[in-house]
Design a protein around this motif. Structure first.
Motif, PDB file in Angstrom:
ATOM      1  N   LYS A 321      22.375 -67.011  47.794  1.00  0.00           N
ATOM      2  CA  LYS A 321      22.198 -65.612  48.170  1.00  0.00           C
ATOM      3  C   LYS A 321      21.292 -64.906  47.158  1.00  0.00           C
ATOM      4  N   GLN A 325      17.338 -66.897  50.447  1.00  0.00           N
ATOM      5  CA  GLN A 325      18.151 -67.096  51.649  1.00  0.00           C
ATOM      6  C   GLN A 325      17.495 -66.403  52.843  1.00  0.00           C
ATOM      7  N   HIS A 327      17.431 -65.067  56.970  1.00  0.00           N
ATOM      8  CA  HIS A 327      18.245 -64.488  58.030  1.00  0.00           C
ATOM      9  C   HIS A 327      17.355 -64.156  59.227  1.00  0.00           C
ATOM     10  N   GLU A 337      12.243 -62.370  60.845  1.00  0.00           N
ATOM     11  CA  GLU A 337      12.852 -63.211  59.822  1.00  0.00           C
ATOM     12  C   GLU A 337      12.871 -62.465  58.498  1.00  0.00           C
ATOM     13  N   LEU A 462      20.162 -56.131  57.218  1.00  0.00           N
ATOM     14  CA  LEU A 462      21.088 -57.033  57.901  1.00  0.00           C
ATOM     15  C   LEU A 462      22.155 -56.266  58.688  1.00  0.00           C
ATOM     16  N   ASN A 473      23.058 -63.678  61.274  1.00  0.00           N
ATOM     17  CA  ASN A 473      22.483 -64.525  60.238  1.00  0.00           C
ATOM     18  C   ASN A 473      21.853 -65.755  60.866  1.00  0.00           C
TER      19      ASN A 473
END
Length: 474
Positions: A321, A325, A327, A337, A462, A473
């Protein structure tokens, strides 16, 4: 932490120089009352803001097996739960030292300007294939984190990996003397922490302190491509280190890169490790992951590990993280993305992140967007080094840049108009701008030093899509 016994009351008391007749058993060690769990041994440290003695009663109420304190805290009546010492930080160090002395584990210590945590996690993944492996949690690499990580090491550990950090000279020495590694790795030396050093040479000397705690007959693992390689070799020799392994693309590297190909979701590598040809992939895209994986292979060679098993393990190595990383964030019109590289930043790490972003193909009509926060601890060179990122962004062909912070203002000014997204003073102003600017098909990189608070920007992206739903995710 674990269901197995880690410390009995008498073992912990003997380690820290306390007295007890209690018979409790701890299955973990904690210094944070917020996350302490049943069975943990709670150590009440005194920090610059809080004195954890104020939270001992709370920790015991959560099921902590016992506590190490320098006096009986308010609200605690059972003396049998307490190990009373003169200094709780010294006690934590003593507990870590005792854990090191009682284990037969083969131990690796990792430091470097960038890549420490990712390399540590990769080593844990690889060594898990060889035996019971213990490693520092997260970035526990400072005066508290290193002895805490040691104190959590089970006695039957086969391999252990400890991350050691610093931002001042002299900080690594006492930590590595606690760890006493059999293998010491320096990922690289770059222009970080310049606020506290006169030069990169000074940073290299500080990193080289890791050799001062290397176990007799131990091995130093060094980046053969780094400009400070010769300096590090000299410092290692001065510390009495006889075995050294270089990794990189340099023709004289023992762990030598032959070729690599970057794909959107992985890096494919062929290398020569001390004469053995190996081909493997890392489930993380980026040249920096390629180079760090060579360092991992060099460590495995030093430990007489199985390189084939290592390659299989690295195929499962995804970024931690905040360190690359990825998502997939849904929009009404599609998705974009998001690359979360928000945990830390330096000029070298920024360039590596731009290269990774450049290697990631956007969707139809998509763009490559960099969202950047200040790089910290660069001292008087900060403005110049931020402005210089414009050349790296140009070289890698990044389409659009959003930025936050006083130093990133210099980058914004250095960018051509076509690359300027927006600049704001504080990172919490970025999400509203990004929600309006990002469209389906975009690839968005978020990066900055921890203190620039780019992590909350990732969280905002997010947590918000066009319908107000939690993002998915990927």
């Amino acid at each position: 932490m674990t269901d197995a016994a880690l410390w009995t009351a008498k073992e912990a008391a003997a380690a820290v120089g306390a007295e007890t007749d209690a018979a409790w058993t701890a299955t973990g060690v904690s210094i944070d009352s917020r996350t302490v769990g049943p069975g943990d041994l709670f150590i009440a440290l005194k920090g610059p803001v809080f004195d954890a003695h104020e939270f001992v009663a709370e920790a015991l109420g959560k099921g902590a097996a016992g506590a190490i304190v320098d006096h009986r805290p308010d609200g605690v009546t059972d003396d049998g739960l307490l190990l009373v010492v003169d200094d709780t930080l010294r006690a934590l160090e003593a507990l870590g030292r005792a854990a090191r002395e009682r284990t037969a584990a083969r131990i690796v210590a990792v430091t470097g300007s960038v890549g420490k945590t990712g390399t540590k996690e990769a080593l844990k993944l690889v060594l898990d294939r060889h035996g019971k492996t213990h490693a520092s949690a997260g970035s526990y690499n400072n005066l508290w984190g290193v002895p805490l990580s040691l104190s959590r090491m089970p006695v039957d550990t086969d391999y252990a990996v400890f991350e050691i950090g610093m931002n001042h000279a002299g900080e690594i020495t006492p930590l590595v003397k606690l760890v006493r590694p059999h293998v010491a790795m320096i990922t690289n030396v770059e222009a970080v922490h310049l606020e506290f050093f006169d030069s990169i040479q000074g940073i290299a000397d500080a990193k080289a302190e890791i050799f001062l705690g290397l176990d007799k007959g131990g091995t130093a693992i060094l980046n053969r491509d780094n400009p400070r390689y010769d300096q590090l070799v000299k410092r290692a020799q001065e510390a009495g280190v006889e075995k050294m392994i270089g990794f990189g693309s340099h023709p004289e590297a023992t762990a030598r890169l032959i070729n690599f190909v970057l794909h959107p979701t992985c890096s494919c590598i062929s290398a020569d490790i001390a004469g053995q040809a190996v081909t493997y992939k890392v489930a993380s895209p980026g040249r920096h992951w390629v180079m760090n994986s060579l360092g991992v292979m060099a460590v495995l060679h030093a430990l007489d590990g199985d390189l084939g098993l290592a390659g299989l393990a690295l195929a499962q190595m995804t970024p931690p993280k905040g360190r690359g990383q990825r998502h997939r964030v849904e929009l009404r019109s599609g998705s974009f993305e998001l690359i979360d590289d928000s945990y830390n930043a330096s000029p070298a790490a920024m360039k590596a992140a731009f290269e990774t972003l450049a290697a990631t193909a956007p969707g139809a009509r998509g763009r490559r967007i960099a969202v950047l926060g200040d790089m910290r601890e660069l001292g008087e060179q900060a403005d110049r080094l931020h402005a210089a990122l414009a050349d790296d962004l140009e070289e890698t062909g990044i389409d659009l840049v959003f930025s936050a912070g006083p130093h990133m203002a210099k980058l914004h000014a250095a960018l051509p108009e076509s690359r300027r997204g927006a600049h704001v003073e504080k990172s919490d102003e970025l999400p509203a701008l990004l929600v309006q600017a990002i469209r389906a098909g975009d690839v968005v990189l978020v990066k900055g030093s921890l203190g620039s608070r780019m992590g909350p920007v990732v969280d905002a992206l997010l947590g918000r899509d066009a319908d107000g739903k939690q993002a998915a995710n990927g």
